[in-house]
Design an enzyme around this catalytic site. Structure first.
Site, mmCIF file in Angstrom:
data_model
loop_
_atom_site.group_PDB
_atom_site.id
_atom_site.type_symbol
_atom_site.label_atom_id
_atom_site.label_comp_id
_atom_site.label_asym_id
_atom_site.label_seq_id
_atom_site.Cartn_x
_atom_site.Cartn_y
_atom_site.Cartn_z
ATOM 1 N N GLU A 178 -10.205 6.000 -5.311
ATOM 2 C CA GLU A 178 -9.013 5.223 -4.941
ATOM 3 C C GLU A 178 -8.239 4.727 -6.156
ATOM 4 O OE1 GLU A 178 -9.728 1.684 -2.538
ATOM 5 O OE2 GLU A 178 -7.590 1.321 -2.311
ATOM 6 N N LYS A 220 -8.210 8.472 -1.932
ATOM 7 C CA LYS A 220 -7.545 7.360 -1.234
ATOM 8 C C LYS A 220 -6.382 6.866 -2.091
ATOM 9 C CE LYS A 220 -8.494 2.808 0.778
ATOM 10 N NZ LYS A 220 -9.389 2.070 1.659
HETATM 11 P P1 13P Z 1 -5.507 -2.008 2.607
HETATM 12 O O1 13P Z 1 -5.281 -0.919 3.627
HETATM 13 O O2 13P Z 1 -5.416 -3.390 3.171
HETATM 14 O O3 13P Z 1 -4.683 -1.776 1.357
HETATM 15 O O4 13P Z 1 -7.025 -1.910 2.167
HETATM 16 C C1 13P Z 1 -7.577 -0.684 1.914
HETATM 17 C C2 13P Z 1 -8.580 -0.800 0.848
HETATM 18 O O5 13P Z 1 -9.729 -0.474 1.047
HETATM 19 C C3 13P Z 1 -8.148 -1.303 -0.457
HETATM 20 O O6 13P Z 1 -9.146 -1.085 -1.393
#
Ligand code: 13P
Length: 340
Positions: A178, A220
């Site tokens: 991510e 992500k």
């Molecule tokens: P949000 O969808 O609230 O951005 O959270 C996703 C997430 O796991 C952030 O690390």
């Protein structure tokens, strides 16, 4: 490392109509969410809340994986069933957030780097034993008017993400990688696209250098979107086109799925954008969701910590999951919001 097992976990998480429920808020973050409904953040309240989410009937049709926090992975239902066992029994892969948060990057004012690599091999082994099938690590990239992010800030985060991903695959866990380019700030959508492109390019170069198998991971990313304070907000179609253009240029086709974060978009916006992307036809990877706030905000608002609101809270979660399930096929219309 068993590549076939990693591939099959990754593919199951992004099976048709499915995505990820991000319920891995750290204790300071869930405290902020509970503050918004005037609920004290005790361990029992956190457990009760997560039990409401994970026992909601029907979400298994739209949720292939749930990301948990260290405390949550160790908690149980009122009847004593460990949360990972409950989820796996419903056909939902349990996952675990393993990073330890973004901290200031030394000698690089404004840049942040995510910590948590020390001792990670041992923690991953324990998490796997506790039932985790996948993991998540979030890097935070901030855009400002002048120098942020620095090229070195991007490089440091890409390197950490790749070290994490390699350790996960070694341990038999699918890494969710991510790199979040934040939507705070006044920058336009063009700047977000340029920075997201640079970040993805570096992340995949580092993943490759570390030997990470793309077929056994999920990405992500943020969507390509104007900063919240930008006077010109892009429309839904513009966001969808810019995001897919950027991803198609920088994400290898071997990656099984893209699971977007919501990052501060409203629940409706996040579903609209996902829908518009899927309506543009098949992509090299599954185009799905891993939303935290965009799935949970309506649940918290319905629950407010009250036992008599549990059914309404679960209905709110199921509705949101269902609408995102429709958006996975480009079948969502805003009009459905009213009917839902
Ligand atoms: P949000 O969808 O609230 O951005 O959270 C996703 C997430 O796991 C952030 O690390």
């Amino acid at each position: 490392m068993n590549i076939e097992e990693l591939k099959s976990i990754a593919n199951a998480i992004v099976a048709p109509q499915k995505g990820v429920l991000a319920a891995d808020e750290s204790n300071p973050t869930i405290k902020k969410r509970f503050d918004s409904i005037q609920l004290e953040s005790t361990e029992e309240n956190r457990r009760r809340y997560r039990e409401i989410l994970f026992t909601t009937d029907g979400i298994e049709r739209f949720v292939g994986g749930v990301i948990l926090y260290d405390e949550t992975l160790r908690q149980r239902t009122r009847e004593g069933v460990p949360f990972p066992t409950l989820l796996a029994g419903r056909g939902i892969a349990p996952g675990i957030k393993v990073d330890q948060g973004a901290k200031a990057l030394a000698l690089h004012p404004g840049d942040k780097v995510t910590e948590g690599l020390d001792g990670l091999r041992e923690r991953l082994a324990e998490y796997r034993q506790l039932g985790a099938q996948f993991a998540k690590w979030r890097a935070v990239i901030e855009i400002d008017e002048r120098d942020l992010p620095s090229a070195f800030g991007i490089r440091a985060n890409a390197h950490a993400l790749a070290r994490y991903a390699a350790l996960c695959q070694e341990a038999g866990l699918v890494p969710i990688v991510e790199p979040e380019v934040l939507m705070d700030g006044a920058h336009g959508i063009e700047r977000c696209e340029a920075v997201t492109a640079q970040v993805l390019q570096k992340v995949f170069a580092e993943l490759d250098a570390h030997g990470v198998i793309f077929e056994g991971m999920l990405l992500k990313p943020n969507m390509v979107i104007a900063g919240k304070k930008c006077p010109r907000q892009a429309g839904v179609q513009e966001v969808a086109e810019a995001t897919l253009r950027c991803l198609r240029r920088h994400v290898p086709a071997a990656v099984p799925g893209i699971v977007f974060l919501s990052g501060g978009q409203s629940a409706e916006e996040a579903t609209d954008h996902l829908n518009a992307m899927n309506a543009m036809g098949p992509q090299p990877w599954q185009v799905s969701f891993s939303y935290g706030r965009a799935l949970q905000a309506p649940v918290l608002a319905a629950w407010r910590g009250q036992e008599h609101n549990v059914a309404a809270a679960q209905q709110a979660l199921l509705t949101r999951c269902h609408l995102n399930g429709l958006a996975r096929d480009g079948q969502y219309e805003r009009a459905m919001e009213a009917a839902a």
